[in-house]
Motif scaffolding. Structure first.
Motif, mmCIF file in Angstrom:
data_model
loop_
_atom_site.group_PDB
_atom_site.id
_atom_site.type_symbol
_atom_site.label_atom_id
_atom_site.label_comp_id
_atom_site.label_asym_id
_atom_site.label_seq_id
_atom_site.Cartn_x
_atom_site.Cartn_y
_atom_site.Cartn_z
ATOM 1 N N ARG A 33 3.521 -8.233 -1.820
ATOM 2 C CA ARG A 33 2.473 -8.439 -2.798
ATOM 3 C C ARG A 33 1.417 -7.360 -2.601
ATOM 4 N NH1 ARG A 33 6.073 -11.222 -3.827
ATOM 5 N NH2 ARG A 33 6.124 -13.430 -4.462
ATOM 6 N N ARG A 36 1.911 -5.184 0.331
ATOM 7 C CA ARG A 36 1.639 -5.784 1.637
ATOM 8 C C ARG A 36 2.687 -6.857 1.906
ATOM 9 N NH1 ARG A 36 -4.362 -5.464 2.955
ATOM 10 N NH2 ARG A 36 -5.279 -4.160 1.322
ATOM 11 N N VAL A 37 2.869 -7.178 3.190
ATOM 12 C CA VAL A 37 3.856 -8.176 3.582
ATOM 13 C C VAL A 37 3.288 -9.010 4.738
ATOM 14 C CG1 VAL A 37 4.985 -6.601 5.217
ATOM 15 C CG2 VAL A 37 6.244 -8.551 4.300
ATOM 16 N N ARG A 38 3.619 -10.272 4.756
ATOM 17 C CA ARG A 38 3.253 -11.123 5.897
ATOM 18 C C ARG A 38 4.245 -10.904 7.045
ATOM 19 N NH1 ARG A 38 2.471 -15.513 1.796
ATOM 20 N NH2 ARG A 38 0.294 -16.215 1.852
ATOM 21 N N TRP A 247 -1.991 -10.293 5.563
ATOM 22 C CA TRP A 247 -0.965 -9.426 4.983
ATOM 23 C C TRP A 247 -1.071 -8.040 5.608
ATOM 24 C CZ3 TRP A 247 2.467 -10.862 0.953
ATOM 25 C CH2 TRP A 247 2.260 -12.140 0.438
#
Length: 251
Positions: A33, A36-38, A247
């Motif tokens: 998203r 960005r990524v968790r 994130w």
């Protein structure tokens, strides 16, 4: 090594042949998203550990990140991305991007299926058996399958992990499984936690049962036709914890 391959009558190029001929490897899935990524470090840990087990060598973090950026290109900011490490004269990194996925905000219906994965701790590429199971239960109106032993001991979902709350404690199945990235992020929640053997018949006694994977967190409303309790307080706490996870930038 394939010399030539045809799809629907058309000869395909070398890169397409690579995708057709590789049947050994591992991967990780992530939701992107705003680029960005968790849990980026957890994804890298998974690729590193699986690479060493399957190929005897880990992964190059810069190559993985470069592949993610390349598959996103300049235009994709939100996407579902998979990073594969496959065997083609040695390990090679592949990445795919598709439309982003948000789990439906409704209780899921799940069905137990007797099946245990080989090397369950490795996220294996090209999983025919799990895909077949998911498609079969979907035809019967279920959202997901729970993988169990013959006597009903739960390990995981076909494409998810399963967790539950009971008396304010967060419970996880004590069984061989793939510890998903989202599961590992939820393990950081500040509540008492316990790993215990779980059978399908135990689920109706828990306050809340849920599933989790790279899509997010999904409540379970029914297991094989049996309605389950819904604890809005604990589910809200769980979702607030997950939504609060930072994130990591990919650029």
């Amino acid at each position: 090594m394939l010399q030539r391959a045809v799809i629907e009558g058309r000869v395909v190029d070398a890169d397409a042949r690579l995708a057709l001929e590789t049947r050994y490897g591992h991967f990780t899935s992530m939701q992107i998203r705003d680029r960005r990524v968790r849990g980026l470090d957890l994804h890298m840990e998974r690729l590193e550990a699986a690479g060493r087990e399957l190929f005897g060598v880990g992964v190059d973090r810069a190559e993985v990140l470069g592949s993610i950026r390349a598959v996103l290109g300049d235009d994709l900011r939100d996407a579902s991305v998979r990073v594969f490490v496959v065997d083609s004269d040695g390990p090679r990194v592949l990445a795919t991007a598709s439309a982003p996925v948000t789990p439906p905000d409704r209780p899921h219906r799940v069905k137990p299926v007797v099946y245990q994965r080989f090397l369950p701790h490795v996220k294996q590429a090209f999983g025919f058996q799990q895909l077949h199971i998911v498609r079969q239960v979907a035809r019967e109106g279920f959202d997901e399958a729970l993988l169990t032993t013959e006597d009903g001991l739960i390990s995981e979902g076909a494409i998810t992990n399963l967790g539950a709350f009971a008396g304010g404690r967060l419970l996880w199945p004590d069984a061989p499984m793939l510890r998903g990235t989202t599961m590992r992020l939820l393990e950081r929640m500040d509540v008492p936690q316990e790993w215990r053997p779980m059978k399908v018949g135990d689920l109706a006694g828990f306050d809340q049962v849920f599933l989790c994977n790279s899509w997010g967190v999904m409540r379970v409303g029914e297991v094989d036709g049996v309605a389950l309790r819904q604890d809005e307080t604990m589910m809200t706490r769980l979702l607030e914890h997950y939504d609060g996870v930072a994130w990591d930038r990919l650029d």
